[in-house]
Write a protein that holds these residues in place. Structure first.
Motif, mmCIF file in Angstrom:
data_model
loop_
_atom_site.group_PDB
_atom_site.id
_atom_site.type_symbol
_atom_site.label_atom_id
_atom_site.label_comp_id
_atom_site.label_asym_id
_atom_site.label_seq_id
_atom_site.Cartn_x
_atom_site.Cartn_y
_atom_site.Cartn_z
ATOM 1 N N ASN A 1 0.823 -1.221 0.000
ATOM 2 C CA ASN A 1 0.000 0.000 0.000
ATOM 3 C C ASN A 1 0.850 1.261 0.000
ATOM 4 O O ASN A 1 0.356 2.341 0.295
ATOM 5 N N ARG A 2 2.135 1.144 -0.356
ATOM 6 C CA ARG A 2 3.021 2.301 -0.445
ATOM 7 C C ARG A 2 2.905 2.884 -1.837
ATOM 8 O O ARG A 2 2.969 2.168 -2.834
ATOM 9 N N VAL A 3 2.708 4.198 -1.901
ATOM 10 C CA VAL A 3 2.618 4.930 -3.166
ATOM 11 C C VAL A 3 3.572 6.115 -3.110
ATOM 12 O O VAL A 3 4.107 6.437 -2.055
ATOM 13 N N ALA A 4 3.760 6.758 -4.259
ATOM 14 C CA ALA A 4 4.679 7.892 -4.311
ATOM 15 C C ALA A 4 4.221 8.904 -5.344
ATOM 16 O O ALA A 4 3.458 8.579 -6.260
ATOM 17 N N LEU A 5 4.685 10.112 -5.163
ATOM 18 C CA LEU A 5 4.461 11.199 -6.107
ATOM 19 C C LEU A 5 5.811 11.833 -6.413
ATOM 20 O O LEU A 5 6.656 11.965 -5.528
ATOM 21 N N ILE A 6 5.991 12.236 -7.645
ATOM 22 C CA ILE A 6 7.044 13.192 -7.962
ATOM 23 C C ILE A 6 6.296 14.503 -8.162
ATOM 24 O O ILE A 6 5.365 14.572 -8.972
ATOM 25 N N ALA A 7 6.659 15.493 -7.376
ATOM 26 C CA ALA A 7 5.946 16.765 -7.397
ATOM 27 C C ALA A 7 6.908 17.912 -7.679
ATOM 28 O O ALA A 7 7.952 18.012 -7.037
ATOM 29 N N GLU A 8 6.547 18.738 -8.633
ATOM 30 C CA GLU A 8 7.292 19.957 -8.914
ATOM 31 C C GLU A 8 6.544 21.083 -8.213
ATOM 32 O O GLU A 8 5.450 21.461 -8.629
ATOM 33 N N ILE A 9 7.146 21.586 -7.148
ATOM 34 C CA ILE A 9 6.483 22.527 -6.244
ATOM 35 C C ILE A 9 7.090 23.915 -6.421
ATOM 36 O O ILE A 9 8.257 24.132 -6.080
ATOM 37 N N PRO A 10 6.299 24.879 -6.919
ATOM 38 C CA PRO A 10 6.846 26.213 -7.163
ATOM 39 C C PRO A 10 7.052 27.049 -5.891
ATOM 40 O O PRO A 10 7.899 27.925 -5.864
ATOM 41 N N ASP A 11 6.277 26.773 -4.832
ATOM 42 C CA ASP A 11 6.360 27.568 -3.608
ATOM 43 C C ASP A 11 6.271 26.624 -2.415
ATOM 44 O O ASP A 11 5.179 26.282 -1.959
ATOM 45 N N LEU A 12 7.436 26.195 -1.912
ATOM 46 C CA LEU A 12 7.459 25.223 -0.828
ATOM 47 C C LEU A 12 6.797 25.757 0.437
ATOM 48 O O LEU A 12 6.085 25.020 1.115
ATOM 49 N N ALA A 13 6.982 27.010 0.762
ATOM 50 C CA ALA A 13 6.377 27.582 1.968
ATOM 51 C C ALA A 13 4.852 27.502 1.891
ATOM 52 O O ALA A 13 4.193 27.127 2.864
ATOM 53 N N ALA A 14 4.288 27.826 0.738
ATOM 54 C CA ALA A 14 2.837 27.744 0.567
ATOM 55 C C ALA A 14 2.369 26.293 0.663
ATOM 56 O O ALA A 14 1.331 26.004 1.266
ATOM 57 N N PHE A 15 3.138 25.373 0.088
ATOM 58 C CA PHE A 15 2.805 23.953 0.147
ATOM 59 C C PHE A 15 2.812 23.467 1.593
ATOM 60 O O PHE A 15 1.885 22.794 2.038
ATOM 61 N N GLN A 16 3.864 23.807 2.335
ATOM 62 C CA GLN A 16 3.968 23.382 3.729
ATOM 63 C C GLN A 16 2.836 23.956 4.570
ATOM 64 O O GLN A 16 2.270 23.256 5.425
ATOM 65 N N LYS A 17 2.480 25.200 4.335
ATOM 66 C CA LYS A 17 1.368 25.813 5.061
ATOM 67 C C LYS A 17 0.069 25.084 4.729
ATOM 68 O O LYS A 17 -0.735 24.777 5.614
ATOM 69 N N PHE A 18 -0.140 24.800 3.449
ATOM 70 C CA PHE A 18 -1.341 24.084 3.037
ATOM 71 C C PHE A 18 -1.420 22.710 3.700
ATOM 72 O O PHE A 18 -2.481 22.291 4.157
ATOM 73 N N MET A 19 -0.289 22.009 3.775
ATOM 74 C CA MET A 19 -0.295 20.650 4.326
ATOM 75 C C MET A 19 -0.672 20.622 5.806
ATOM 76 O O MET A 19 -1.051 19.570 6.323
ATOM 77 N N GLN A 20 -0.620 21.764 6.476
ATOM 78 C CA GLN A 20 -1.032 21.855 7.875
ATOM 79 C C GLN A 20 -2.506 22.235 8.030
ATOM 80 O O GLN A 20 -3.016 22.308 9.144
ATOM 81 N N SER A 21 -3.188 22.447 6.915
ATOM 82 C CA SER A 21 -4.564 22.945 6.954
ATOM 83 C C SER A 21 -5.590 21.812 7.078
ATOM 84 O O SER A 21 -5.310 20.644 6.806
ATOM 85 N N ASP A 22 -6.799 22.216 7.482
ATOM 86 C CA ASP A 22 -7.925 21.270 7.543
ATOM 87 C C ASP A 22 -8.268 20.751 6.155
ATOM 88 O O ASP A 22 -8.664 19.589 6.006
ATOM 89 N N GLU A 23 -8.109 21.588 5.143
ATOM 90 C CA GLU A 23 -8.397 21.163 3.770
ATOM 91 C C GLU A 23 -7.459 20.035 3.343
ATOM 92 O O GLU A 23 -7.889 19.058 2.715
ATOM 93 N N ALA A 24 -6.191 20.143 3.678
ATOM 94 C CA ALA A 24 -5.231 19.087 3.349
ATOM 95 C C ALA A 24 -5.577 17.802 4.098
ATOM 96 O O ALA A 24 -5.540 16.710 3.520
#
Length: 86
Positions: A43-66
């Motif tokens: 059940n292990r999966v992976a993504l290769i992600a090209e992230i333009p704004d890491l700070a925004a991504f990290q903030k999003f990952m802490q959100s209820d929406e994430a």
């Protein structure tokens, strides 16, 4: 833009692969992704992600929406590992 390898476990690999949630969430953040699953059947999966704004991504990952998106896709957040391309 930086490239990351993100791995985690999911409840159901086929349901995770079929879900449009990643594209909905990451697409509006300008994140391009490619998905991978373990050919041995774990059940292990992976993504290769090209992230333009890491700070925004990290903030999003802490959100209820994430959290809701991960729950929708059956992601086990405690197994998440993120590696940056060197």
């Amino acid at each position: 833009m930086a490239t990351y390898l993100i791995t985690h476990e999911v409840d159901d690999v086929e349901a995770w692969k079929a879900s449009p949630k990643r594209d909905e969430v990451f697409g509006r953040m300008g994140i391009a992704i490619r998905t991978f699953s373990d050919p041995s059947g774990s059940n292990r999966v992976a993504l290769i992600a090209e992230i333009p704004d890491l700070a925004a991504f990290q903030k999003f990952m802490q959100s209820d929406e994430a959290a809701a998106a991960m729950k929708h896709d059956g992601v086990h957040p405690d197994t998440l590992l993120m590696l940056r391309e060197s």
